[in-house]
Scaffold this active site. Structure first.
Site, PDB file in Angstrom:
ATOM      1  CE  LYS A  74      -4.446   1.081   0.266  1.00 13.03           C
ATOM      2  NZ  LYS A  74      -5.616   0.353  -0.232  1.00 13.03           N
ATOM      3  N   GLY A  82     -20.139   7.119   3.187  1.00  5.42           N
ATOM      4  CA  GLY A  82     -19.125   7.361   2.142  1.00  5.42           C
ATOM      5  C   GLY A  82     -19.788   7.314   0.783  1.00  5.42           C
ATOM      6  N   GLY A  97     -18.158   8.057  -2.226  1.00  4.62           N
ATOM      7  CA  GLY A  97     -17.075   8.220  -3.205  1.00  4.62           C
ATOM      8  C   GLY A  97     -17.160   7.135  -4.253  1.00  4.62           C
ATOM      9  CG  ASN A  98     -14.353   4.230  -7.101  1.00  7.35           C
ATOM     10  OD1 ASN A  98     -15.307   3.542  -7.432  1.00  7.35           O
ATOM     11  ND2 ASN A  98     -13.153   4.030  -7.581  1.00  7.35           N
ATOM     12  N   GLY A 106     -18.590   3.764  -2.357  1.00  9.63           N
ATOM     13  CA  GLY A 106     -19.951   3.942  -1.838  1.00  9.63           C
ATOM     14  C   GLY A 106     -20.942   4.339  -2.928  1.00  9.63           C
TER      15      GLY A 106
HETATM   16  P1  NAD Z   1     -13.068   8.028  -2.415  1.00  7.87           P
HETATM   17  O1  NAD Z   1     -12.056   9.051  -2.118  1.00  7.87           O
HETATM   18  O2  NAD Z   1     -13.572   7.887  -3.802  1.00  7.87           O
HETATM   19  O3  NAD Z   1     -14.347   8.222  -1.465  1.00  7.87           O
HETATM   20  C1  NAD Z   1     -14.289   8.322  -0.074  1.00  7.87           C
HETATM   21  C2  NAD Z   1     -15.632   8.849   0.406  1.00  7.87           C
HETATM   22  O4  NAD Z   1     -15.661   8.885   1.826  1.00  7.87           O
HETATM   23  C3  NAD Z   1     -15.925  10.297  -0.052  1.00  7.87           C
HETATM   24  O5  NAD Z   1     -17.303  10.405  -0.331  1.00  7.87           O
HETATM   25  C4  NAD Z   1     -15.579  11.112   1.185  1.00  7.87           C
HETATM   26  O6  NAD Z   1     -16.252  12.366   1.224  1.00  7.87           O
HETATM   27  C5  NAD Z   1     -16.086  10.177   2.254  1.00  7.87           C
HETATM   28  N1  NAD Z   1     -15.550  10.439   3.573  1.00  7.87           N
HETATM   29  C6  NAD Z   1     -14.306  10.828   3.922  1.00  7.87           C
HETATM   30  N2  NAD Z   1     -14.228  10.971   5.264  1.00  7.87           N
HETATM   31  C7  NAD Z   1     -15.454  10.655   5.739  1.00  7.87           C
HETATM   32  C8  NAD Z   1     -16.027  10.606   7.040  1.00  7.87           C
HETATM   33  N3  NAD Z   1     -15.309  10.918   8.129  1.00  7.87           N
HETATM   34  N4  NAD Z   1     -17.312  10.223   7.148  1.00  7.87           N
HETATM   35  C9  NAD Z   1     -18.029   9.909   6.046  1.00  7.87           C
HETATM   36  N5  NAD Z   1     -17.565   9.940   4.814  1.00  7.87           N
HETATM   37  C10 NAD Z   1     -16.289  10.309   4.666  1.00  7.87           C
HETATM   38  O7  NAD Z   1     -12.446   6.645  -1.878  1.00  7.87           O
HETATM   39  P2  NAD Z   1     -12.898   5.186  -2.253  1.00  7.87           P
HETATM   40  O8  NAD Z   1     -11.982   4.674  -3.288  1.00  7.87           O
HETATM   41  O9  NAD Z   1     -14.358   5.144  -2.450  1.00  7.87           O
HETATM   42  O10 NAD Z   1     -12.509   4.405  -0.908  1.00  7.87           O
HETATM   43  C11 NAD Z   1     -13.401   4.293   0.204  1.00  7.87           C
HETATM   44  C12 NAD Z   1     -12.944   3.134   1.094  1.00  7.87           C
HETATM   45  O11 NAD Z   1     -12.943   1.931   0.314  1.00  7.87           O
HETATM   46  C13 NAD Z   1     -11.526   3.259   1.648  1.00  7.87           C
HETATM   47  O12 NAD Z   1     -11.481   2.648   2.918  1.00  7.87           O
HETATM   48  C14 NAD Z   1     -10.698   2.455   0.677  1.00  7.87           C
HETATM   49  O13 NAD Z   1      -9.500   1.989   1.239  1.00  7.87           O
HETATM   50  C15 NAD Z   1     -11.665   1.330   0.403  1.00  7.87           C
HETATM   51  N6  NAD Z   1     -11.399   0.588  -0.833  1.00  7.87           N
HETATM   52  C16 NAD Z   1     -11.352   1.225  -2.045  1.00  7.87           C
HETATM   53  C17 NAD Z   1     -11.142   0.473  -3.188  1.00  7.87           C
HETATM   54  C18 NAD Z   1     -11.161   1.090  -4.560  1.00  7.87           C
HETATM   55  O14 NAD Z   1     -11.169   0.329  -5.530  1.00  7.87           O
HETATM   56  N7  NAD Z   1     -11.228   2.382  -4.695  1.00  7.87           N
HETATM   57  C19 NAD Z   1     -10.933  -0.920  -3.109  1.00  7.87           C
HETATM   58  C20 NAD Z   1     -10.990  -1.520  -1.855  1.00  7.87           C
HETATM   59  C21 NAD Z   1     -11.224  -0.756  -0.733  1.00  7.87           C
END
Ligand code: NAD
Length: 409
Positions: A103, A214, A216-217, A219
């Site tokens: 990571k 969440g 983001g991507n 959620g």
């Molecule tokens: P992202 O940056 O696209 O989205 C993150 C979201 O969380 C955003 O909507 C942000 O506003 C929100 N957020 C941040 N702090 C917050 C809080 N305190 N309370 C509520 N919401 C909050 O990131 P992502 O890629 O969607 O990743 C989200 C999670 O999923 C992370 O833990 C990441 O490690 C995990 N993850 C991501 C992937 C991937 O393919 N992108 C794969 C496996 C795991």
């Protein structure tokens, strides 16, 4: 604040209590093989020089090249990156893909950077790390706040430095730069396949209500996919706060709303809710999809969800796990629930190395087969060992890593 790496080690100890592993193996699995820290000097748009701290932790490569995302966040630090790298090693093993765990991260609030500064810091991370990266060494991907565009800059910088033209050193790239069909939605879609495989064992009805922390991507895609398949998403949130709409949120309309207004708040027919209160809403399925340490010893007792699908990494602390276990709330652990992302990243790497481009249908079918098969393996292990899904997923992963490291169990 919980140290995520201490949480990760405590999860390892909980699994070891259910099924004993050789002491030497546990010692090896408790420390990363390599930690790299770099400084990244960036000339900002106003001419000032800022120096940022960047990380790469290469946890374990017994099963294949290190694999794992790069996070840009103001709170990212070596402990967080180490925990995430450890979980990646277990995640790749639990879904049986030929990758190890790594990571990366940069301590930075990317929202405060211009696009030019963002590109400079991203290329700077690659320059600092180039010696330890490569298609057969370490293959990074996106994570929180890192996008396909950023992966595109990174793969370009790496090609310039190393001469590697396979584009297989970074995944999550835009399609035109060697990305895979289906990568964007893969974590959310994979989570859905895992959920659909396991829900019948826990009597979660089709059409259940869903709360997603969440947007983001991960959620956002999960929201779309669960809605499309007949579930009712009643609340979601981002870092600024959340909204509730008991009669169900139209996810496409909410995405358009957020794009226009920069916030979820004010979405027609909804009321605002804090991120803390959102986790305690009465619902069938709670999906943490933001950051670590959201459900802790402090609030776990107030969680009213009947089932939890961890799409974020590390959202539940080990103390909270015990409380939820005692309350009979099943938790599908991150290392299984969100493994769809790394699975399709691995498909992308395989396509790059063999100069192929698979259709979205092929990608999603392969993803579904892997995740359904391995979800059943984890469930059966939980039943046979009379334990929860996190401990059984750890045990499945640990067995596979131990055997790749030459241990006889
Ligand atoms: P992202 O940056 O696209 O989205 C993150 C979201 O969380 C955003 O909507 C942000 O506003 C929100 N957020 C941040 N702090 C917050 C809080 N305190 N309370 C509520 N919401 C909050 O990131 P992502 O890629 O969607 O990743 C989200 C999670 O999923 C992370 O833990 C990441 O490690 C995990 N993850 C991501 C992937 C991937 O393919 N992108 C794969 C496996 C795991």
């Amino acid at each position: 604040m919980n140290n995520p790496f201490e949480n990760a080690l405590s999860q390892l100890a909980r699994a070891q209590k259910v099924q004993a592993f050789p002491e030497q193996f546990l010692k090896q699995l408790s420390v990363p093989m390599r930690e790299v820290r770099i400084s990244i000097p960036v000339v900002m748009d106003d001419g000032r020089l800022e120096v940022y701290e960047g990380y790469r932790v290469q946890f374990n490569n017994a099963r294949g090249p290190y694999k794992g995302g790069i996070r840009y966040h103001q709170n990212a630090d070596i402990h967080e990156v180490k925990a995430l790298a450890f979980w990646m090693a277990l995640k790749c093993a639990v879904v049986n893909i030929p990758m190890g765990g790594g990571k990366g991260g940069i301590t930075v609030d990317p929202k405060k950077l211009s696009k030019t500064e963002l590109e400079k810091i991203s290329r700077g991370w690659v320059r600092g790390m180039a010696d330890v990266l490569g298609p057969k060494k370490d293959v990074p991907a996106p994570d929180v706040n890192t996008t396909p565009e950023i992966m595109g800059w990174m793969v370009d910088e790496f090609a310039k430095i190393s001469g590697d033209t396979t584009r297989a050193t970074f995944t999550g790239k835009p399609i035109e730069l060697g990305g895979s069909e289906g990568r964007g939605a893969a974590t959310g879609l994979g989570g859905y396949y895992v959920f659909e495989t396991l829900r019948e064992f826990y009597s979660v009805p089709n059409g259940a209500t869903v709360v997603i922390q969440g947007f983001g991507n991960v959620g956002g895609h999960a929201g779309e996919i669960f809605s499309k398949n007949g579930y009712k998403v009643i609340a979601t949130s981002d870092s600024k706060g959340g909204i509730v709409k008991e009669d169900g949120i139209d996810i496409g309309a909410l995405e358009a709303w957020k794009k226009e207004h920069g916030t979820l708040s004010g979405f027609p027919g909804s009321r605002d809710i804090s991120n803390e209160a959102l986790l305690e809403l009465l619902c069938d399925v709670l999906i943490p999809a933001a950051l670590e340490n959201q459900i802790t010893a402090e609030n776990a007792d107030r969680v009213q969800a009947k089932f939890i699908l961890e799409l974020a990494n590390g959202p539940i602390t080990p103390e909270a796990d015990e409380i939820l276990f005692a309350k009979h709330i099943p938790v599908v652990p991150d290392i299984l629930a969100n493994a769809g992302g790394v699975t399709v990243s691995t498909f992308e790497w395989q396509q790059n190395l063999s100069s192929e481009h698979w259709s979205e249908e092929d990608v999603n079918t392969k993803l579904k087969n892997i995740l359904m098969r391995e979800s059943r393996v984890v469930h059966e292990k939980a039943v046979s060992l009379k334990t929860d899904l996190r401990r059984s997923a750890f045990i499945v992963a640990m067995e596979r890593i131990a055997s790749a490291m030459g241990y006889t169990l």
